[in-house]
Design an enzyme around this catalytic site. Structure first.
Site, PDB file in Angstrom:
ATOM      1  N   THR A   1      66.520 -95.441 -43.682  1.00  0.00           N
ATOM      2  CA  THR A   1      66.443 -96.748 -44.282  1.00  0.00           C
ATOM      3  C   THR A   1      67.654 -97.885 -42.932  1.00  0.00           C
ATOM      4  OG1 THR A   1      68.452 -95.846 -45.135  1.00  0.00           O
ATOM      5  CG2 THR A   1      66.520 -96.195 -46.488  1.00  0.00           C
ATOM      6  N   GLY A   2      67.357 -96.449 -41.957  1.00  0.00           N
ATOM      7  CA  GLY A   2      68.234 -97.297 -40.621  1.00  0.00           C
ATOM      8  C   GLY A   2      69.997 -97.082 -40.834  1.00  0.00           C
TER       9      GLY A   2
ATOM     10  N   ASP B   1      77.523 -94.100 -30.932  1.00  0.00           N
ATOM     11  CA  ASP B   1      77.659 -95.920 -30.235  1.00  0.00           C
ATOM     12  C   ASP B   1      78.345 -95.939 -29.006  1.00  0.00           C
ATOM     13  OD1 ASP B   1      76.926 -98.593 -30.821  1.00  0.00           O
ATOM     14  OD2 ASP B   1      77.231 -98.449 -32.509  1.00  0.00           O
TER      15      ASP B   1
ATOM     16  N   ASP C   1      74.328 -96.026 -41.501  1.00  0.00           N
ATOM     17  CA  ASP C   1      75.172 -96.229 -39.974  1.00  0.00           C
ATOM     18  C   ASP C   1      75.239 -95.170 -39.496  1.00  0.00           C
ATOM     19  OD1 ASP C   1      76.047 -99.158 -40.308  1.00  0.00           O
ATOM     20  OD2 ASP C   1      76.604 -98.531 -42.264  1.00  0.00           O
TER      21      ASP C   1
ATOM     22  N   SER D   1      79.657 -87.595 -19.103  1.00  0.00           N
ATOM     23  CA  SER D   1      79.651 -88.750 -18.529  1.00  0.00           C
ATOM     24  C   SER D   1      78.430 -88.612 -17.167  1.00  0.00           C
ATOM     25  CB  SER D   1      80.616 -89.101 -17.468  1.00  0.00           C
ATOM     26  OG  SER D   1      80.599 -87.569 -16.398  1.00  0.00           O
TER      27      SER D   1
ATOM     28  N   GLY E   1      83.532 -84.661 -24.205  1.00  0.00           N
ATOM     29  CA  GLY E   1      82.239 -85.581 -23.917  1.00  0.00           C
ATOM     30  C   GLY E   1      81.247 -85.550 -22.620  1.00  0.00           C
TER      31      GLY E   1
ATOM     32  N   CYS F   1      78.223-105.390 -29.019  1.00  0.00           N
ATOM     33  CA  CYS F   1      76.937-104.772 -29.408  1.00  0.00           C
ATOM     34  C   CYS F   1      75.519-105.911 -29.168  1.00  0.00           C
ATOM     35  CB  CYS F   1      76.828-104.778 -31.068  1.00  0.00           C
ATOM     36  SG  CYS F   1      77.936-103.474 -31.561  1.00  0.00           S
TER      37      CYS F   1
END
Length: 343
Positions: free
Chosen positions: A57-58, A81, A60, A154, A152, A22
């Protein structure tokens, strides 16, 4: 020897990334400039859903109310993420990245339901067997969380990156939000700090820190359930913007100030020596620069300031309220001259 070591002996994934975990996030101040005025698209009147939490408010994760049984319906949570390698072992990197992505749902008081992988891979540089190990790590953590993985996306990329887009559900009346803090509420932290400096030391030296890996792969599920059960309404997770950065966002969104007792904050073994020996990421220094104009540091030394701003990867929950097993590190107070105060 792990299968990954057999496939590519001596490969250090962290050496293929300009940053780690991160800490590779776009700095918070720059990010806020980018998204200023972009508050998300809200459906018109009469639409079947209601946006409960957007970009303002950003927080999660995004939250949308779906119609359903009961007066409140169900809150659908959505987040994503991903990041560059934070450790050299591909299986551990996969586990850490998945736990980190799932954490956004837990930070909202929700339960993850389904995830999809996000994988960027230098196909001509690193063996696909290593990518398989990354994906296997993510799959194992998702299974531990009771979360489906349904495929997903790629891309071929010169720098490896991995993470997940996660969808979860929550009770709209029991959401944990970063704009619901009130004065007089204690602040609890569920994981120790120091992940950033230990990961940076690992990247620089190759030293392994099992305590850091164990902390990063630990799900925030139990902490989230405890917070909801305790009646908490305000929380966030502590990741790339550090404790101070995420607390500043929470306090600002809630219209309060926050006091931190630096001596009460838990730290991982080896964190203090790592920061004193200079294993501090650029992300951590940018975090500290961002919050400094809004913070009264009192007599806190530079190494304390850096650890409080340390860019965490898959860190714990910061909860406005007391929950079992988590130390109280401060409290929210009425708005004051400084948004954050360190004592």
């Amino acid at each position: 020897m792990t299968s990954a070591q057999q496939v590519a002996p001596g490969v250090r994934l962290t050496q293929y990334a300009h940053g780690g975990g991160c800490a590779c996030k776009i700095p918070p101040g720059e990010l806020e400039d980018i998204v200023a005025g972009l508050t998300g698209t809200r459906a018109g009147a009469g639409h079947a859903t209601e946006l409960l939490v957007g970009m303002e408010t950003g927080d999660d994760a995004a939250a949308v109310r779906l119609p359903g049984p009961g007066p409140g319906g169900t809150a659908l949570l959505a987040t994503a993420d991903f990041f560059t390698p934070v450790v050299d072992d591909p299986y551990d990197w996969g586990r850490i990245a998945a736990a980190n992505a799932l954490s956004d749902v837990y930070a909202m008081g929700g339960q993850p339901v389904v995830a999809v992988n996000l994988l960027a891979w230098p196909r001509e540089t690193l063996p696909f067997e290593l990518a398989r190990e990354v994906l296997r790590g993510g799959l194992d953590i998702a299974a531990q969380a009771g979360c489906h993985v349904g495929g997903g996306h790629s891309v071929d990329d010169p720098e490896p990156k991995y993470g997940m887009a996660v969808t979860g559900i929550a009770d709209p009346a029991r959401l944990l939000r970063n704009d619901r803090g009130t004065p007089g509420t204690p602040l609890s932290l569920t994981k120790p700090l120091g992940l950033g400096v230990l990961n940076n030391r690992h990247k620089a030296t190759g030293e392994n820190f099992e305590q850091a890996v164990a902390t990063m792969v630990e799900l925030n599920r139990a902490a989230a359930e405890a917070a909801v059960e305790a009646g908490a309404a305000c929380a966030t997770d502590v990741t790339g913007f550090g404790l101070l950065g995420h607390l500043y966002k929470l306090a600002r969104a809630s219209g309060v100030s926050a006091v931190i007792d630096a001596a009460a904050v838990p730290y991982l073994d080896g964190a203090w020596s790592a920061v004193r020996e200079g294993f501090v990421s650029g992300g951590t220094r940018r975090n500290l620069e961002w919050v400094s104009p809004h913070t009264d540091f009192g007599t806190a030394a530079e190494d304390t300031r850096l650890l409080l701003a340390d860019a965490q990867t898959s860190g714990g929950l910061l909860v406005a309220g007391e929950i079992p097993g988590a130390p109280v590190i401060g409290e929210l107070v009425a708005p004051a001259e400084h948004t954050l105060v360190i004592r």
